[in-house]
Scaffold this motif. Structure first.
Motif, PDB file in Angstrom:
ATOM      1  N   ALA A 184       6.987   7.127   2.690  1.00 49.06           N
ATOM      2  CA  ALA A 184       6.775   5.690   2.494  1.00 49.06           C
ATOM      3  C   ALA A 184       7.205   5.259   1.093  1.00 49.06           C
ATOM      4  O   ALA A 184       7.941   4.286   0.931  1.00 49.06           O
ATOM      5  CB  ALA A 184       5.315   5.345   2.727  1.00 49.06           C
ATOM      6  N   SER A 194      10.923   5.414   0.827  1.00 48.32           N
ATOM      7  CA  SER A 194      11.573   4.329   1.558  1.00 48.32           C
ATOM      8  C   SER A 194      11.444   3.016   0.800  1.00 48.32           C
ATOM      9  O   SER A 194      12.398   2.238   0.720  1.00 48.32           O
ATOM     10  CB  SER A 194      10.944   4.154   2.939  1.00 48.32           C
ATOM     11  N   LEU A 195      10.278   2.802   0.271  1.00 48.39           N
ATOM     12  CA  LEU A 195      10.043   1.543  -0.436  1.00 48.39           C
ATOM     13  C   LEU A 195      11.005   1.411  -1.605  1.00 48.39           C
ATOM     14  O   LEU A 195      11.611   0.367  -1.824  1.00 48.39           O
ATOM     15  CB  LEU A 195       8.605   1.503  -0.941  1.00 48.39           C
ATOM     16  N   LEU A 205      13.751   7.729  16.043  1.00 48.74           N
ATOM     17  CA  LEU A 205      12.711   6.854  16.571  1.00 48.74           C
ATOM     18  C   LEU A 205      13.183   6.327  17.917  1.00 48.74           C
ATOM     19  O   LEU A 205      14.247   5.720  18.002  1.00 48.74           O
ATOM     20  CB  LEU A 205      12.502   5.689  15.604  1.00 48.74           C
ATOM     21  N   PHE A 239      12.604   4.205  21.609  1.00 48.60           N
ATOM     22  CA  PHE A 239      11.862   3.101  22.201  1.00 48.60           C
ATOM     23  C   PHE A 239      12.498   2.789  23.538  1.00 48.60           C
ATOM     24  O   PHE A 239      13.643   3.161  23.794  1.00 48.60           O
ATOM     25  CB  PHE A 239      11.899   1.876  21.298  1.00 48.60           C
ATOM     26  N   VAL A 295      13.648  -5.582  20.273  1.00 49.50           N
ATOM     27  CA  VAL A 295      13.143  -4.422  19.549  1.00 49.50           C
ATOM     28  C   VAL A 295      13.971  -4.193  18.285  1.00 49.50           C
ATOM     29  O   VAL A 295      13.428  -3.920  17.220  1.00 49.50           O
ATOM     30  CB  VAL A 295      13.161  -3.162  20.436  1.00 49.50           C
ATOM     31  N   ASP A 353      12.866  -6.472  15.657  1.00 43.59           N
ATOM     32  CA  ASP A 353      11.609  -6.005  15.067  1.00 43.59           C
ATOM     33  C   ASP A 353      11.855  -4.865  14.092  1.00 43.59           C
ATOM     34  O   ASP A 353      11.419  -4.897  12.937  1.00 43.59           O
ATOM     35  CB  ASP A 353      10.667  -5.571  16.190  1.00 43.59           C
ATOM     36  N   LEU A 354      12.572  -3.861  14.550  1.00 39.48           N
ATOM     37  CA  LEU A 354      12.800  -2.675  13.726  1.00 39.48           C
ATOM     38  C   LEU A 354      13.549  -3.018  12.442  1.00 39.48           C
ATOM     39  O   LEU A 354      13.227  -2.495  11.368  1.00 39.48           O
ATOM     40  CB  LEU A 354      13.587  -1.625  14.513  1.00 39.48           C
ATOM     41  N   ARG A 394      13.803  -6.030  10.961  1.00 38.51           N
ATOM     42  CA  ARG A 394      13.010  -6.910  10.095  1.00 38.51           C
ATOM     43  C   ARG A 394      11.963  -6.111   9.333  1.00 38.51           C
ATOM     44  O   ARG A 394      11.708  -6.372   8.167  1.00 38.51           O
ATOM     45  CB  ARG A 394      12.310  -7.971  10.942  1.00 38.51           C
ATOM     46  N   ARG A 395      11.374  -5.166  10.013  1.00 42.35           N
ATOM     47  CA  ARG A 395      10.348  -4.350   9.355  1.00 42.35           C
ATOM     48  C   ARG A 395      10.962  -3.251   8.509  1.00 42.35           C
ATOM     49  O   ARG A 395      10.255  -2.477   7.883  1.00 42.35           O
ATOM     50  CB  ARG A 395       9.450  -3.698  10.416  1.00 42.35           C
ATOM     51  N   ASN A 396      12.285  -3.174   8.545  1.00 48.57           N
ATOM     52  CA  ASN A 396      12.963  -2.107   7.821  1.00 48.57           C
ATOM     53  C   ASN A 396      12.457  -0.744   8.280  1.00 48.57           C
ATOM     54  O   ASN A 396      12.182   0.136   7.469  1.00 48.57           O
ATOM     55  CB  ASN A 396      12.722  -2.248   6.320  1.00 48.57           C
ATOM     56  N   ALA A 397      12.330  -0.596   9.577  1.00 48.07           N
ATOM     57  CA  ALA A 397      11.786   0.653  10.096  1.00 48.07           C
ATOM     58  C   ALA A 397      12.871   1.674  10.408  1.00 48.07           C
ATOM     59  O   ALA A 397      12.582   2.847  10.571  1.00 48.07           O
ATOM     60  CB  ALA A 397      10.946   0.377  11.351  1.00 48.07           C
TER      61      ALA A 397
END
Lengths: 361, 361
Positions: B62, B65-66, B109, B111, B122, B125-126, B128-131
DNA sequence: CCCAGCAATTGGATCGTTCATCTGAACGTT
DNA sequence: AACGTTCAGATGAACGATCCAATTGCTGGG
């Protein structure tokens, strides 16, 4: 209103700060709007939400994870597909897992591993890097080192599969009641008039195999059917199924129906039946387990016990969420029932005593 | 030395700071030891590495990534398995993707989605959340909205499947050369003596279908074989395959071999052959496409074109990594060749002119 | 009119890492 | 000895969110 959809080319992902300044509130208020809307007055909430929508804001996963120490990601090993034989069960599971996880705000991280040690290595990596919150364990077996390792490490997980041969288990699990399935198969065959129903199982000590065997034993006993000389065991596979069925059908008092521990075994058994010039579902009935894709494609169609994989997936994720929430009074155990899908390999038809028929030739 | 493995119960995950103080250096030096070892003197590197090992330190995903704005995660949609028919291809792909991704330091990941719009949701979402850093697109088709959406959004992705019916494509893709596969199948059948080789394809406009059809056309033309009245088209499926084969085999000048666009079609075709009391691989040969698990399980075994899925997965990940690195001169296009797996449905045997045989009755 | 009491909102600190910049020593050149 | 260059390593400042304690605004009672 065509401005709304246009995003400034220079602007990167919107941050909580940008939303805040646009809505004329502080960071924390935006955070609350997202995570605890009840804390905001309806008016402010509406304003903030409008700003969020306009900017298309979504909290950064990384920042969130860093702060909260939770990733909202679940890890799950991709089983080495036994696709040569049956396959298919794990795909359904994976799909459902994704769905359930996502609808609960979690993502699914998949990985493959060659063996359990390898898998533990990946767990170690994922946990050390804090890349997942919890883990879904699949394919538990006797002498499984993984649950203990995870427990010792303090990892959160739920297993699909019982902790075979253990007592005082400290973790939650979900499993399908194999015994109930094979018992149902026996009952089904008995209703069709069969009295000598054999079981093609796995070598002793295999949890899944013994479980499914137990259902056959239980139900034959309850119906007072013969079992002597009607049990065969071997490693899973088409070849084994064929060999076992050969052996049983060649015996002095052969069975007229075969309940198999897997579809692969059942397919092998069907071949043995066909080799004798018989048709599965007529002279000899065959029932498999897992309702793999092959079962519905081969001819004649193979009757098989279908695991409620979607329900399993739901239970797995939901149970894991409870575990992750921290407040688990004690481990949960869930057993779900499989469902018999009847196809031609055991369709209703006149019964013929194959033993006497063979002698009559 | 039993202290080494014992971790203090009170201590949480070790941080870079803890490693630093243990090694007697600064944070940054530890960071360099992990990310740019060449910057450290061999001596200090050894000291730092020792400290890392002793504490079992791994950088927090985390935090990393940040700071770096990259997650080292790749997203991939789990295709809605067409398991009723063939299936299996996607599982192999997924496994290989996991392996390749992991050995390159990435996680996968997964889905699921019901349709393309859902899938775009999806992605939204992914991203935008930077996932995820990048996306692997599968199952491209005519009029596919996903590539454009991703491009417009500036997302990094690579597709498995050509951008059917597009020009000036701006993204990289990998695909399997279906035409080459069916051409090989035709050549194989021709070598076995067949002269009337039919093709069971998909409705016009389907990229994959048209591609595979093209190989049949090309190779029959090159070998100067007949094609007139030897092409059937329908939606994919066992039933369609059977119907198409029925039609072709009932015609005045029936084919003696059937090349099919999919294994499902091929299985249907085999049934049509069997319905006539013939055996696939004797009176009529059948070749499928995809080498699904079913192909090797059914009897007779179905000859089929196997996609080099492992190579595809490697290429996909490696190409995506290039894209992610930012320095992509121009989109890469890669076509890989499938391989014909020969089984009994087209095994070598004496040829019998089924047309004349039928007339002779 | 003032102030207690409560809810809504704010600003600073923090999560664990990497980036950008800086320091100081070693080294070679003139 | 003065100088510039290189290199190992250290320090402060982000990254973008949430937690926590403090503050503001509002209501109602005295």
């Amino acid at each position: 209103m065509d401005v709304e959809e246009r995003r400034e080319p220079t602007s990167k992902r919107p941050t909580i700060e940008m939303v805040a300044s646009r809505a004329g509130v502080s960071r924390q208020t935006v955070s609350n709007a997202v995570n605890a809307p009840h804390r905001l007055r309806p008016g402010t909430l509406a304003v903030v939400r409008a700003a969020i929508d306009e900017l298309g804001y979504r909290p950064s996963q990384a920042a969130r994870s860093l702060r909260t120490q939770s990733t909202r990601v679940i890890g799950c090993r991709l089983l080495p597909g036994n696709y040569g034989g049956t396959g298919g069960v794990l795909d359904r599971l994976l799909h459902s897992l994704c769905d359930t996880a996502r609808s609960n705000g979690y993502d699914l991280l998949t990985f493959s591993a060659n063996d359990d040690d390898d898998e533990i290595g990946v767990y170690d990596d994922l946990l050390r890097r804090n890349a997942v919150d919890g883990i879904l364990l699949t394919n538990t077996h006797h002498g499984d080192a993984r649950p203990d390792w995870l427990l010792e490490r303090g990892a959160r997980f739920v297993a699909f599969g019982r902790p075979w041969g253990r007592r005082g288990v400290k973790h939650s699990w979900i499993d399908v009641d194999g015994a109930r399935g094979t018992a149902e198969a026996v009952a089904h065959l008995a209703r069709l008039g069969h009295t000598r129903i054999a079981f093609l199982g796995l070598p002793e000590g295999n949890g899944v195999g013994d479980d499914r065997l137990a259902g056959w034993q239980r139900q034959t006993q309850q119906l007072r059917l013969a079992t002597k000389g009607l049990l065969g065991r071997a490693e899973d596979g088409i070849a084994s199924g064929r060999a076992l069925a050969d052996q049983l059908l060649d015996s002095a008092r052969p069975p007229s129906a075969l309940v198999c521990v897997s579809d692969a075994m059942a397919i092998g058994a069907m071949r043995a039946v066909e080799d004798r010039g018989w048709r599965p579902g007529h002279e000899v009935s065959v029932v498999g387990f897992d309702d793999s894709p092959v079962a519905s494609v081969i001819r004649p169609g193979l009757s098989s016990l279908r695991q409620p994989i979607e329900a399993v997936a739901n239970q797995l994720v939901e149970t894991l969420l409870v575990v992750l929430s921290g407040r688990t009074p004690r481990p949960e155990r869930t057993l779900l029932a499989p469902r018999l899908v009847v196809r031609e390999s055991s369709g209703s038809r006149e019964i013929r005593q194959i033993g006497t028929a063979a002698e009559a030739r």
